[in-house]
Design an enzyme around this catalytic site. Structure first.
Site, PDB file in Angstrom:
ATOM      1  CG  ASP A  74       0.584  -1.273  -3.444  1.00  0.00           C
ATOM      2  OD1 ASP A  74       1.574  -2.014  -3.617  1.00  0.00           O
ATOM      3  OD2 ASP A  74       0.664  -0.196  -2.814  1.00  0.00           O
ATOM      4  CD  GLU A  98       2.862   4.567  -1.531  1.00  0.00           C
ATOM      5  OE1 GLU A  98       1.721   4.108  -1.381  1.00  0.00           O
ATOM      6  OE2 GLU A  98       3.897   3.884  -1.458  1.00  0.00           O
ATOM      7  CG  HIS A 114       7.651   0.930  -5.152  1.00  0.00           C
ATOM      8  ND1 HIS A 114       7.888  -0.147  -5.975  1.00  0.00           N
ATOM      9  CD2 HIS A 114       6.536   0.617  -4.442  1.00  0.00           C
ATOM     10  CE1 HIS A 114       6.943  -1.070  -5.773  1.00  0.00           C
ATOM     11  NE2 HIS A 114       6.111  -0.629  -4.859  1.00  0.00           N
TER      12      HIS A 114
END
Length: 344
Positions: free
Chosen positions: A278, A200, A197
């Protein structure tokens, strides 16, 4: 418009517990007398924001509560099977599910035993539904980087046996990204895709850190790379795909509305974008919903949605026969006459 549920897709950003059906969560909680917070019952889907650590803590608490209802081997098998069924309904031919075995180890006999269970559950679900399934073993960036190395070595043992990638998840603002580099090096040497990840909850500067230290093949989210043209150009030049999850971006407060999620900017820059759901359990929208939302809010035409679908397979670990079937299905979808305005 052509129904988006009938457009072939690969689903590359789906978390394990977050893939659970809401009805299954409620049923399993009632079975064992687990009291769910109202945000997971009558107020579902919950109102979430991760603008600060308190907001992320609330999100993580709900995720942990949901994970607590998974008590038996049959629960794990049911979750994987139902997630596969739901993705098939949404048009998926291939799904990569992300799981952190250390979050379930205590109840299921350790990280190896749990990984064996999930792989077997995925194999069974694939046989039942026809959906191709790959697993991504993900480390938790709130834990020590040595734990990540342990998981990377674990994931390496399953190359060719269902595990296709190695990830890094949880609050992007926690931990030092560079310290996870050795774990990703272990995974890379084993032939696993690097899918952390990044970009974000933190901006383009952190995307650069991920590129420098984790050598990603894909980035989970990565949307905030648009904040620095040089970083975005680096992503495009390296062919790094972005797993964009519009609904969760808005739910967690990264953007105020779907209109602001920069999917068009990323595509226009030449980035490979794969839409993902997600955590449907917490955000209330599954895979096809991401396509439908872009059609409604950002006026994506069918050829643009087909481009996103093709990108999802290009960024995936799907075997050649799945990619070939997907290309045929996508082209046939585009060649179909429209249905007078019907939307999925």
């Amino acid at each position: 418009m052509r129904p988006v549920t009938e457009l072939a897709k690969a689903h590359l950003h789906l978390h394990f517990t977050g893939s659970m059906r809401h009805a299954t969560l409620v049923e399993l909680a009632e079975r064992d007398g687990i009291r769910l917070p109202t945000s997971l019952t009558e107020d579902w889907p919950p109102q979430l924001s991760a603008d600060d650590e308190k907001g992320w803590f609330r999100f993580q608490r709900l995720y942990d509560v949901a994970r607590s209802v998974l008590r038996t081997e049959d629960d794990i098998r049911r979750l994987v099977r139902e997630a596969a069924e739901d993705d098939v309904v949404d048009g998926a031919l291939w799904t990569e599910m992300q799981v952190d075995p250390s979050g379930y180890a205590a109840r299921f006999g350790g990280i190896t035993a749990f990984t064996d269970l999930v792989i077997d559950a995925a194999r069974d679900a694939s046989e039942r539904t026809g959906l191709g399934i790959g697993l991504v073993v993900a480390a938790n960036r709130t834990r020590h980087p040595m734990d990540a190395r342990t998981l990377a070595r674990l994931a390496a043992q399953y190359v060719g046996r269902g595990v296709v990638g190695f990830g890094l998840s949880n609050d992007e603002r926690r931990g030092t990204t560079a310290e996870f580099g050795p774990a990703f090096a272990i995974a890379e040497r084993a032939g696993l895709r690097s899918v952390p990840h990044g970009g974000e909850l933190r901006g383009a500067a952190h995307v650069r850190e991920c590129l420098d230290h984790l050598r990603p093949d894909r980035l989970g989210h990565g949307v905030r790379s648009v904040e620095d043209p040089d970083v975005l150009a680096r992503i495009v030049d390296a062919g790094i795909a972005l797993e964009v999850c519009p609904t969760s971006n808005v739910a967690l407060g990264v953007y105020r509305t779907i209109d602001e999620v920069p999917v068009r900017d990323l595509v226009a820059a030449g980035a490979t974008v794969a839409l993902g759901a997600d955590d449907p359990l917490l955000f209330g929208t599954r895979l096809a919903g991401q396509y439908a939302i872009l059609r409604a809010a950002q006026h994506f035409e069918d050829d643009e949605l087909a481009h996103l679908a093709r990108s999802s397979f290009a960024a995936s670990s799907a075997p050649p026969h799945v990619r070939e079937a997907a290309e045929r299905d996508i082209q046939q979808w585009l060649e179909r006459p429209t249905d007078g305005g019907m939307q999925a």
